[in-house]
Scaffold this active site. Structure first.
Site, PDB file in Angstrom:
ATOM      1  N   ASP A 259       1.171  -1.369  -0.012  1.00  0.00           N
ATOM      2  CA  ASP A 259       0.018  -0.050  -0.009  1.00  0.00           C
ATOM      3  C   ASP A 259       0.971   1.305   0.100  1.00  0.00           C
ATOM      4  O   ASP A 259       0.789   2.888  -1.038  1.00  0.00           O
ATOM      5  CB  ASP A 259      -0.568   0.182   1.411  1.00  0.00           C
ATOM      6  CG  ASP A 259      -2.196   1.084   1.116  1.00  0.00           C
ATOM      7  OD1 ASP A 259      -2.102   1.417   0.162  1.00  0.00           O
ATOM      8  OD2 ASP A 259      -2.925   1.661   1.433  1.00  0.00           O
ATOM      9  N   ASP A 300      -8.940  -1.391   2.118  1.00  0.00           N
ATOM     10  CA  ASP A 300      -9.003  -1.228   3.514  1.00  0.00           C
ATOM     11  C   ASP A 300      -9.886  -1.967   4.349  1.00  0.00           C
ATOM     12  O   ASP A 300      -9.261  -2.133   5.696  1.00  0.00           O
ATOM     13  CB  ASP A 300      -9.005   0.368   3.789  1.00  0.00           C
ATOM     14  CG  ASP A 300      -8.252   1.269   2.832  1.00  0.00           C
ATOM     15  OD1 ASP A 300      -6.909  -0.155   2.347  1.00  0.00           O
ATOM     16  OD2 ASP A 300      -8.492   1.848   1.742  1.00  0.00           O
TER      17      ASP A 300
END
Length: 379
Positions: A259, A300
């Site tokens: 990420d 997420d």
């Protein structure tokens, strides 16, 4: 990945500057007559006008001093609202995954859909080195899958293949709601010994999946759309909790690092995707939860929930600590978003905090609580 924006205070300062100019002109026109000083060859104003200008300047300065304070208060309120708008759905998603893990953990279906992609199957009698090496291989495969999907999404978006992206996403959501939703419903029916006939089950499952595809990708009431996004996250996260323990932790760490790379590095695919979207002034097709000008990817939601779902397999204390750590990390990420005003990775801070809390709690707090309970002591 999180994204958002706040208003700037400079517009108010420009307005107050314009007010000052108008006030000065009005006072010059309305005050006593100007006096031409032949010795200095300059125009001077009378004391009445000087007093008026001084008062106007003082009032303007007071407005300029008060304006930043008002804007700061408004920004604080906006930040609180935006944080609150994301903490609630994230908390709901994690709570639902914890509930599913608690209810369906005893099910004979031990493996999730993603377990078939793993090259290493973990066994309790494997050595630590074997588990670490095998989990790294599994995490590498998982990250390779994510990199491939993200890169393909970027290429399709770059070459204006938006219809293909939407067809891909719609079919994925439909299959996820139909397959994972049907599996969870079947396991719940078996777990609580509920009466349900085959025709009714197929009818409800079909409508559940079709309505989900409709409300996620077309205009629909915000509450219904957000509810389905939460359900999609819950189903996907619950399936990932079926992965082996070492593989789960390795994947969570690897995804957090990815990420960072994907969002912050100059050649990161997610960074390139955001820049391409800004250049074209078009939204990015994807599964994104949006509330109060803040966007958080469903990925997420999923990995937050996977972590607390894994913690739910241990004890209540660890679950609570990890739950709070993830929310604290999300709040810190949104604070950084307000400061830097650009897209930021939403996983690293929350996952890092929660993993530290998990292993610390498992090594120190849980044994102490077990010892106190065994001795009949309560704190």
């Amino acid at each position: 990945m999180a994204d958002g924006g706040w208003s700037s205070p400079y517009r108010r300062m420009e307005q107050t500057a314009g007010i000052e100019q108008l006030e000065n002109r009005r006072l010059l026109d309305a005050g006593s007559s100007s006096v031409l000083d032949p010795d200095a060859s300059a125009i001077t104003t009378s004391p009445t006008v000087e007093l008026g200008l001084a008062a106007a300047r003082a009032a303007t300065q007071a407005q300029q001093t008060a304006a930043p304070a008002e804007d700061e208060t408004e920004s604080d309120v906006d930040l609180f609202v935006q944080v609150d708008s994301l903490l609630k759905p994230v908390s709901m998603t994690m709570a639902m995954v914890i509930a599913l893990v608690g209810v369906l953990n005893a099910s004979p279906i031990a493996a999730g859909a993603f377990s078939t992609m793993m090259v290493y199957e973990e066994h309790t009698d494997d050595s630590t080195g074997t588990k670490l090496q095998g989990s790294l291989k599994n995490a590498l495969i998982f990250i390779a899958l994510i990199v491939g999907v993200t890169s393909l999404l970027f290429l399709l978006y770059k070459f204006h293949c938006t219809k293909i992206i939407y067809a891909w996403l719609i079919s994925s959501v439909g299959m996820l709601l139909g397959s994972f939703g049907g599996l969870v419903a079947y396991m719940i029916i078996e777990r609580f010994d509920l009466a349900m006939d085959y025709i009714s089950s197929v009818f409800f499952l079909w409508n559940f999946a079709v309505v989900g595809m409709r409300v996620v990708f077309w205009p629909a009431p915000a509450v219904v759309k957000r509810g389905y996004l939460v359900i999609v996250s819950v189903l996907l996260a619950w399936s990932l909790t079926k992965l082996p323990e070492w593989t789960t932790w390795t994947i969570l760490a690897a995804v957090s690092v990815w990420d960072l790379i994907a969002v912050l590095t100059p050649r990161g695919p997610l960074k390139a995707l955001v820049e391409e979207s800004q250049r074209r002034n078009e939204p990015i097709p994807g599964l994104v939860y949006e509330a109060d000008d803040v966007k958080l990817g469903l990925g997420d939601f999923v990995f937050y929930s996977v972590l607390v779902g894994r913690a739910a397999l241990s004890d209540v204390t660890t679950v609570v600590v990890c739950f709070i750590a993830i929310l604290m990390g999300l709040g810190m990420t949104l604070l950084l978003l307000a400061i830097y005003q650009k897209a930021l990775p939403a996983l690293p801070i929350s996952i890092a905090l929660a993993m530290v809390c998990y292993f610390t709690c498992s090594a120190l707090v849980t044994p102490m609580v077990a010892l106190l309970n065994a001795n009949g002591s309560f704190i």
